[in-house]
Motif scaffolding. Structure first.
Motif, PDB file in Angstrom:
ATOM      1  N   GLU A 113      40.340  37.194  37.435  1.00 42.39           N
ATOM      2  CA  GLU A 113      40.713  37.839  36.172  1.00 42.39           C
ATOM      3  C   GLU A 113      39.611  38.796  35.702  1.00 42.39           C
ATOM      4  O   GLU A 113      39.878  39.920  35.268  1.00 42.39           O
ATOM      5  CB  GLU A 113      40.964  36.761  35.113  1.00 42.39           C
ATOM      6  N   ARG A 114      38.340  38.363  35.832  1.00 43.53           N
ATOM      7  CA  ARG A 114      37.206  39.201  35.423  1.00 43.53           C
ATOM      8  C   ARG A 114      37.115  40.457  36.293  1.00 43.53           C
ATOM      9  O   ARG A 114      36.834  41.553  35.802  1.00 43.53           O
ATOM     10  CB  ARG A 114      35.901  38.399  35.521  1.00 43.53           C
ATOM     11  N   LEU A 115      37.347  40.295  37.600  1.00 42.00           N
ATOM     12  CA  LEU A 115      37.288  41.440  38.508  1.00 42.00           C
ATOM     13  C   LEU A 115      38.340  42.485  38.163  1.00 42.00           C
ATOM     14  O   LEU A 115      38.051  43.684  38.087  1.00 42.00           O
ATOM     15  CB  LEU A 115      37.485  40.970  39.962  1.00 42.00           C
ATOM     16  N   VAL A 116      39.567  42.017  37.952  1.00 39.10           N
ATOM     17  CA  VAL A 116      40.668  42.939  37.672  1.00 39.10           C
ATOM     18  C   VAL A 116      40.480  43.600  36.307  1.00 39.10           C
ATOM     19  O   VAL A 116      40.789  44.786  36.118  1.00 39.10           O
ATOM     20  CB  VAL A 116      42.029  42.215  37.773  1.00 39.10           C
ATOM     21  N   ARG A 117      39.931  42.851  35.346  1.00 41.66           N
ATOM     22  CA  ARG A 117      39.655  43.421  34.036  1.00 41.66           C
ATOM     23  C   ARG A 117      38.629  44.555  34.158  1.00 41.66           C
ATOM     24  O   ARG A 117      38.690  45.566  33.458  1.00 41.66           O
ATOM     25  CB  ARG A 117      39.133  42.333  33.089  1.00 41.66           C
ATOM     26  N   ALA A 118      37.668  44.379  35.098  1.00 46.69           N
ATOM     27  CA  ALA A 118      36.603  45.379  35.261  1.00 46.69           C
ATOM     28  C   ALA A 118      37.058  46.585  36.092  1.00 46.69           C
ATOM     29  O   ALA A 118      36.711  47.726  35.776  1.00 46.69           O
ATOM     30  CB  ALA A 118      35.383  44.728  35.911  1.00 46.69           C
ATOM     31  N   PHE A 119      37.832  46.338  37.149  1.00 42.05           N
ATOM     32  CA  PHE A 119      38.099  47.425  38.106  1.00 42.05           C
ATOM     33  C   PHE A 119      39.580  47.803  38.238  1.00 42.05           C
ATOM     34  O   PHE A 119      39.909  48.728  38.973  1.00 42.05           O
ATOM     35  CB  PHE A 119      37.541  47.051  39.481  1.00 42.05           C
ATOM     36  N   GLY A 120      40.456  47.056  37.584  1.00 38.31           N
ATOM     37  CA  GLY A 120      41.873  47.396  37.596  1.00 38.31           C
ATOM     38  C   GLY A 120      42.459  47.468  38.990  1.00 38.31           C
ATOM     39  O   GLY A 120      42.163  46.632  39.854  1.00 38.31           O
ATOM     40  N   ASP A 121      43.281  48.515  39.220  1.00 33.65           N
ATOM     41  CA  ASP A 121      43.966  48.607  40.518  1.00 33.65           C
ATOM     42  C   ASP A 121      43.052  49.088  41.645  1.00 33.65           C
ATOM     43  O   ASP A 121      43.486  49.232  42.786  1.00 33.65           O
ATOM     44  CB  ASP A 121      45.211  49.494  40.412  1.00 33.65           C
ATOM     45  N   ASP A 135      28.825  46.712  46.218  1.00 30.35           N
ATOM     46  CA  ASP A 135      27.662  46.679  45.323  1.00 30.35           C
ATOM     47  C   ASP A 135      28.055  46.909  43.867  1.00 30.35           C
ATOM     48  O   ASP A 135      27.319  46.538  42.948  1.00 30.35           O
ATOM     49  CB  ASP A 135      26.625  47.725  45.752  1.00 30.35           C
ATOM     50  N   LYS A 136      29.211  47.544  43.642  1.00 26.82           N
ATOM     51  CA  LYS A 136      29.675  47.761  42.270  1.00 26.82           C
ATOM     52  C   LYS A 136      29.971  46.443  41.549  1.00 26.82           C
ATOM     53  O   LYS A 136      30.029  46.402  40.317  1.00 26.82           O
ATOM     54  CB  LYS A 136      30.924  48.658  42.262  1.00 26.82           C
ATOM     55  N   LEU A 137      30.184  45.382  42.325  1.00 24.55           N
ATOM     56  CA  LEU A 137      30.428  44.062  41.716  1.00 24.55           C
ATOM     57  C   LEU A 137      29.223  43.583  40.916  1.00 24.55           C
ATOM     58  O   LEU A 137      29.345  42.736  40.033  1.00 24.55           O
ATOM     59  CB  LEU A 137      30.776  43.026  42.797  1.00 24.55           C
ATOM     60  N   LEU A 138      28.037  44.114  41.243  1.00 26.27           N
ATOM     61  CA  LEU A 138      26.813  43.719  40.535  1.00 26.27           C
ATOM     62  C   LEU A 138      26.853  44.102  39.060  1.00 26.27           C
ATOM     63  O   LEU A 138      26.108  43.547  38.245  1.00 26.27           O
ATOM     64  CB  LEU A 138      25.583  44.370  41.196  1.00 26.27           C
ATOM     65  N   SER A 139      27.751  45.020  38.713  1.00 28.22           N
ATOM     66  CA  SER A 139      27.855  45.444  37.311  1.00 28.22           C
ATOM     67  C   SER A 139      28.515  44.380  36.436  1.00 28.22           C
ATOM     68  O   SER A 139      28.451  44.447  35.209  1.00 28.22           O
ATOM     69  CB  SER A 139      28.640  46.757  37.209  1.00 28.22           C
ATOM     70  N   ILE A 140      29.147  43.393  37.072  1.00 28.66           N
ATOM     71  CA  ILE A 140      29.779  42.310  36.306  1.00 28.66           C
ATOM     72  C   ILE A 140      28.714  41.303  35.906  1.00 28.66           C
ATOM     73  O   ILE A 140      27.918  40.854  36.735  1.00 28.66           O
ATOM     74  CB  ILE A 140      30.898  41.629  37.132  1.00 28.66           C
ATOM     75  N   ASN A 141      28.702  40.944  34.655  1.00 28.07           N
ATOM     76  CA  ASN A 141      27.710  40.026  34.105  1.00 28.07           C
ATOM     77  C   ASN A 141      27.698  38.694  34.872  1.00 28.07           C
ATOM     78  O   ASN A 141      28.739  38.076  35.077  1.00 28.07           O
ATOM     79  CB  ASN A 141      28.012  39.769  32.617  1.00 28.07           C
ATOM     80  N   GLY A 142      26.503  38.279  35.327  1.00 25.07           N
ATOM     81  CA  GLY A 142      26.348  36.991  36.013  1.00 25.07           C
ATOM     82  C   GLY A 142      26.536  37.055  37.517  1.00 25.07           C
ATOM     83  O   GLY A 142      26.382  36.051  38.208  1.00 25.07           O
TER      84      GLY A 142
END
Length: 732
Positions: free
Chosen positions: A101-109, A120-127
């Motif tokens: 849910e957090r991934l889709v909220r951050a990056f959508g489709d 590496d863009k996943l690093l922008s998600i907190n934690g």
């Protein structure tokens, strides 16, 4: 016959999925307002995917109209809701419903594209740290490759679990290896049988009478025989079994093909041939590593006996020390004194005896004498539980043989060997009847030529789980000094466990009690195996408490795994009693078995990477379904298991008697019924009873128990250690 139909849609919800064979039931969203139920063998499909399915409509009595799938094509989901369901399905290790849910909220489709191409863009998600990103990237890559393997195997009736095992073993080389030599899977992947590999080979186009197939069948028959404890198989028996296994026995011409295959294996040094030049004129074959290990044991024993000891003893002084009563009150009988003298006089000594005959007392006195002479010694046993018992009995440090020999997973061998021998004068090994051919050869390779070897054990117990019959063969050769302790010490005579163990060993039916004896042995007469379950409930809920015995230190020991009174069925029942379903305890299901936090489990194969071995017992401490791992505590170590490794683990509230060797439990419950008749023999019952320390409960049919006790003809293992020690027999 109904024509196939095509339907398209999005896999909305996974209703059921068997992770072993890939059978699944999904809800398929066909239109905004219409959902249908689809079912079939769909290992490569996941919730959220867009699919095109080919199949036919069927009517299920209970669940109504369903679409039965015969073929499928899938596309990765493109909508945000589809992507979220896809990632939440547990497909990617490290991504569960909340993180999806957090991934889709951050990056959508763009979520799947980012995981695939720009992780590496996943690093922008907190934690989220680098370690988590690397784990997700690896899991994503692995899943893509596993899907390729599954697509390739889809029409070859190969299960999902099988495909995952193949990929875990061979990685990106999986498809190449499968196509080049499917029989390699049997050698390399634990749990993959010959029939699965053979089925795959035939579907890949291999001829039924191909030489490669026949050679693989012969090698499998040899290894199958070895798994039953034998080191060799008689040639004619091997021919017969191979032809039957390969379904080639009907055509007489195939016998010639088999003979040619045997010659090829022999010429390529894939098998060793032993011929007995006696009235039988029998010929036996085995794999080279088994022959060289057993022959190596014989050579090293003979060499050890010949070489002079570094230690000099004053035997008058030793005799006085051995017969004197020390400040702990230890006093030895005549046989025990002989045991100590023999151990000091001879380079290799065997001391055997049943429960209560004073092996531990002898050992404690022997260690005092070695201390007196300032002699270096080490204590060891085949398993962790056996070495722990050795420490508890003597108060001296003891370790497993694998730890003593310093096993190195990177080279899959022991660091200790002829070039790096153990630094000791005496090696004392307990539970020696458990040692198989490979381990004994490794022990002897690491022995300094001038050191003494003392093997302690109970020759009347079951032989080793692994191949060979080492202790028995050494005794029968008459080349190794053997002391047998038979006198039961007075303090042991009031234990009905010990009394009945010796009764069984002498071919007598056990008795409930005697005047002045402890109430530590009970026999419950029961003819119907199904009635064992209410009895077990009573034992675990009441009897054990009355005897002040903890549930954790109790076990059911059975002759076999299958059947109503087998360990598998009993484990299901005991899990309900001892560790029932609880909302606070996480669980996972694999291979039809529920594993729950708090469950007692047993390792059923040697895993050298984890340094945990066949028969080791642990407890599940934590299950992490998101990362698809669980943690098992083995003594002072917590080990991580990937869900794909759970085939190495079984519940161990109940285990087979063979698996219990080297262990002791406060309470042992032993069900014996006629359904076990194939395995019923005296040393099986004797071994089970001798596992009990405080309480032994025998349950079952009198006829079955009597049959077992009467049957003193243990299955003779095909071994030649005795002949190697007494003749000039060699392979050719």
């Amino acid at each position: 016959m109904e024509n196939n139909t095509e339907v398209c849609g999005t896999l909305e919800k996974e209703i059921y999925k068997n992770k072993e064979n890939g059978f699944a039931i999904f809800t398929l969203k066909v239109t905004a307002k219409e959902n249908i139920t689809v079912q079939g063998y769909l290992p490569q499909l996941h919730q959220g995917e867009n699919v095109t399915l080919i199949g036919k409509w069927v009517f299920h009595k209970k669940f109504g109209r369903q679409f039965e799938v015969s073929e499928s094509k899938s596309q990765l989901p493109s909508s945000t809701s589809g992507i979220q369901k896809y990632l939440a399905s547990g497909l990617i290790k490290g991504i569960g419903p909340k993180f999806a849910e957090r991934l889709v909220r951050a990056f959508g489709d763009k979520t799947l594209e980012i995981i695939d191409k720009n992780p590496d863009k996943l690093l922008s998600i907190n934690g989220v740290g680098q370690k988590k990103v690397e784990a997700i990237t690896k899991a994503w890559h692995d899943q893509k490759e596993i899907s390729k393997v599954m697509v390739f195997l889809k029409d070859k009736d190969i299960s999902t679990a099988f495909a995952v095992k193949i990929y875990k073993t061979y990685g990106n080389d999986s498809l190449e290896i499968i196509q080049e030599n499917p029989y390699k899977l049997v050698e390399d992947i634990w749990g993959v049988g010959f029939k699965s590999a053979d089925q795959l080979a035939l579907k890949l186009g291999l001829e039924k009478n191909a030489k490669k197939r026949i050679c693989s069948g012969i090698l499998f028959c040899i290894t199958e025989n070895i798994s039953n404890g034998h080191l060799y198989i008689e040639v004619e028996e091997c021919k017969e079994k191979s032809l039957k296994l390969l379904d080639l026995e009907k055509n007489p011409e195939n016998k010639l093909l088999l003979k040619k295959a045997l010659h090829q294996l022999y010429s390529n040094d894939k098998i060793k041939l032993l011929s007995l030049e006696n009235e039988t004129e029998l010929h036996f074959i085995t794999l080279p590593k088994y022959y060289y290990s057993e022959k190596g044991i014989a050579n090293k024993i003979q060499n050890l006996i010949i070489k002079k000891s570094n230690n000099q003893f004053n035997f008058n002084e030793v005799y006085n020390l051995a017969k004197s009563k020390d400040n702990r009150g230890l006093e030895l009988n005549e046989d025990q004194q002989k045991g100590i003298i023999a151990a000091l006089q001879n380079k290799v000594t065997i001391i055997t005896g049943g429960p209560g005959t004073g092996k531990t007392t002898l050992l404690k006195k022997l260690l005092d004498i070695l201390d007196f002479y300032k002699i270096r010694f080490k204590l060891a046993a085949p398993t962790g539980r056996a070495s722990k018992r050795m420490f508890e009995g003597t108060g001296r440090s003891a370790e497993t043989l694998h730890r003593l020999l310093e096993f190195r997973p990177n080279i899959m061998n022991f660091a200790r060997n002829e070039q790096n021998a153990l630094e000791l004068d005496f090696l004392i090994v307990d539970e020696a009847s458990m040692i198989d051919v490979f381990l004994m050869n490794s022990v002897l390779r690491a022995m300094p030529e001038n050191a003494h070897l003392i093997l302690l054990g109970d020759i009347d117990q079951l032989p080793s789980v692994g191949a060979g019959n080492i202790l028995n063969d050494l005794i029968e050769s008459n080349k190794v000094t053997t002391i047998k302790l038979t006198e039961i010490f007075r303090q042991a005579q009031n234990s009905m466990i010990i009394v009945n163990a010796h009764k069984v060993n002498n071919g007598e039916f056990p008795t409930g009690s005697m005047p002045g004896s402890k109430k530590d042995f009970f026999y419950i007469k029961e003819k119907d195996p199904a009635n064992i379950f209410p009895t077990l409930h009573k034992i675990y809920n009441s009897t054990l408490k009355k005897h002040s015995i903890s549930l954790e230190n109790s076990i059911v020991l059975t002759p076999m795994n299958r059947g109503t009174a087998g360990s598998q069925r009993i484990n299901q029942e005991l899990q309900l009693i001892l560790n029932p379903e609880n909302s606070e305890l996480k669980e996972t299901q694999r291979f039809g078995q529920i594993y729950r936090e708090g469950d007692r489990v047993m390792q059923i194969r040697n895993n050298y990477d984890k340094f945990v071995f066949n028969g080791d017992i642990g407890q599940i401490k934590q299950i992490d379904n998101e990362n698809q791992v669980l943690f098992i505590n083995f003594g002072n170590r917590d080990l991580e298991y990937d869900f794909a490794e759970l085939s190495e683990i079984i519940l161990s509230y109940a285990v087979s008697i063979h698996k219990s060797q080297g262990s002791e439990f406060d309470a042992v419950i032993i069900p014996i019924f006629m359904q076990h008749f194939i395995l019923l023999q005296r040393n099986l019952i004797y071994t089970a009873i001798t596992r009990a320390k405080k309480l032994c409960i025998l349950i079952g049919e009198p006829r079955a128990i009597a049959m077992a006790i009467k049957n003193n003809k243990s299955i003779k293992r095909n071994t030649f250690l005795k002949e190697f020690l007494t003749t000039d027999l060699e392979a050719r």
